[in-house]
Structure formats: C-alpha cells, structure tokens
Write an enzyme that holds these catalytic residues in place. Structure first.
Site, short mmCIF file in Angstrom:
data_model
loop_
_atom_site.label_atom_id
_atom_site.label_comp_id
_atom_site.label_asym_id
_atom_site.label_seq_id
_atom_site.Cartn_x
_atom_site.Cartn_y
_atom_site.Cartn_z
CG HIS A 183 8.47 -0.49 -1.78
ND1 HIS A 183 8.96 0.00 -0.60
CD2 HIS A 183 7.13 -0.35 -1.72
CE1 HIS A 183 7.95 0.41 0.15
NE2 HIS A 183 6.82 0.21 -0.51
CD GLU A 184 4.58 -1.48 -4.41
OE1 GLU A 184 3.77 -2.07 -3.67
OE2 GLU A 184 4.88 -0.28 -4.25
ZN LIG Z 1 4.90 0.24 0.20
#
Ligand SMILES: [Zn+2]
Ligand SMILES: [Zn+2]
Length: 148
Positions: free
Chosen positions: A67-68
């Site tokens: 996600h990051e």
């Molecule tokens: Zn985020």
C-alpha cells in the site's frame, strides 16, 4: 523483524510487484498509533507501524508495504498518489494492495472478532454475541479470534 529486514522485504516487494526499485528508506516507527504505515512526501521514506506486524502477522505487513509503495511509486512518477485518485485505485488492484489497511486495536479493546467471509477484523471492548451479530460488510458470521 528489524529495520534492515524490513528494508530488504520492501525492496524485494517493490521489484516483484512493481518492477521498480525502492531507493529510499523504510523504518519501523513505534509512535504511529492507529495507522499501519505512512509515506513521507518530503523524504520519500516509508514508516511502518510495528504493531501491524506483531498483531496481524507477516501477510498484513506485506499488504501495508504494498500500500505504501503504491503511494511511493505514483508520487515519484508524478501520477495521482492519493487514495481518491484513479491511478491509485488502478495500481492498487494491479499489485493486490489493499486500499486501506487493517485497523489496530486501541488499549481499551480486549476482543478481536474476524469475519469468516471477508476476514475483516472488529475490535471490541466487550464480548459480542456472535450468534446475533454479523459482518457489516458481507453479513457472514464472526468468529472470536483473539482475546487481548
Ligand atoms: Zn494510504
Ligand atoms: Zn465479512
């Protein structure tokens, strides 16, 4: 897991899923509270909440890193890197990154219930009647998975 192992894991996820190198730093930050991680726009570094790993395990950690990294690679490429952006949605789906990460319990939460259908976790201060309550997302049954 220490910062060095986290760095290696992030670099390999970046190459395997994004086919691009991660050339900045990733570190555990104990001061993060309810968020799983964050991408720092100014330095391009990533911080990860160690509680995600302790509490939800390696799969959840990998999800957060992915996600990051979606934020990271889109930002560096000059594309829409925010949750609401279309580029963000498209790349998240492509690499199998969740749009949002698993919530973490606060220190009042004592019970963790997990949906048997979609694996969403619910944190509660009190025990709930699992015969009565169902997952609000998919209406499957809940299971008591952990007493904190
Ligand atoms: Zn985020
Ligand atoms: Zn569910």
């Amino acid at each position: 897991m220490d910062n060095q192992a986290l760095q290696q894991l992030t670099e390999s996820i970046s190459l395997n899923f994004f086919e691009k190198p991660f050339q900045h730093q990733v570190t555990f930050n104990k001061r993060l509270r309810t968020t799983g991680g964050r991408y720092l726009l100014s330095s391009h570094n990533i911080e990860i909440n160690p509680k995600q790993y302790e509490f939800h395990g390696k799969e959840a950690l990998i999800d957060i890193i992915k996600h990051e990294l979606v934020h990271y690679h889109l930002h560096i490429a000059g594309l829409g890197f925010q949750h609401r952006d279309r580029d963000f949605k498209v790349l998240s789906e492509k690499v199998g990154a969740p749009r949002y990460c698993n919530p973490l319990p606060n220190n009042k939460h004592r019970y963790v219930f997990t949906c048997t259908g979609c694996s969403t976790q619910y944190f509660r201060q009190r025990r709930i009647n699992i015969k009565k309550y169902r997952c609000s997302k998919c209406l499957s049954e809940l299971q008591l998975t952990r007493k904190v």
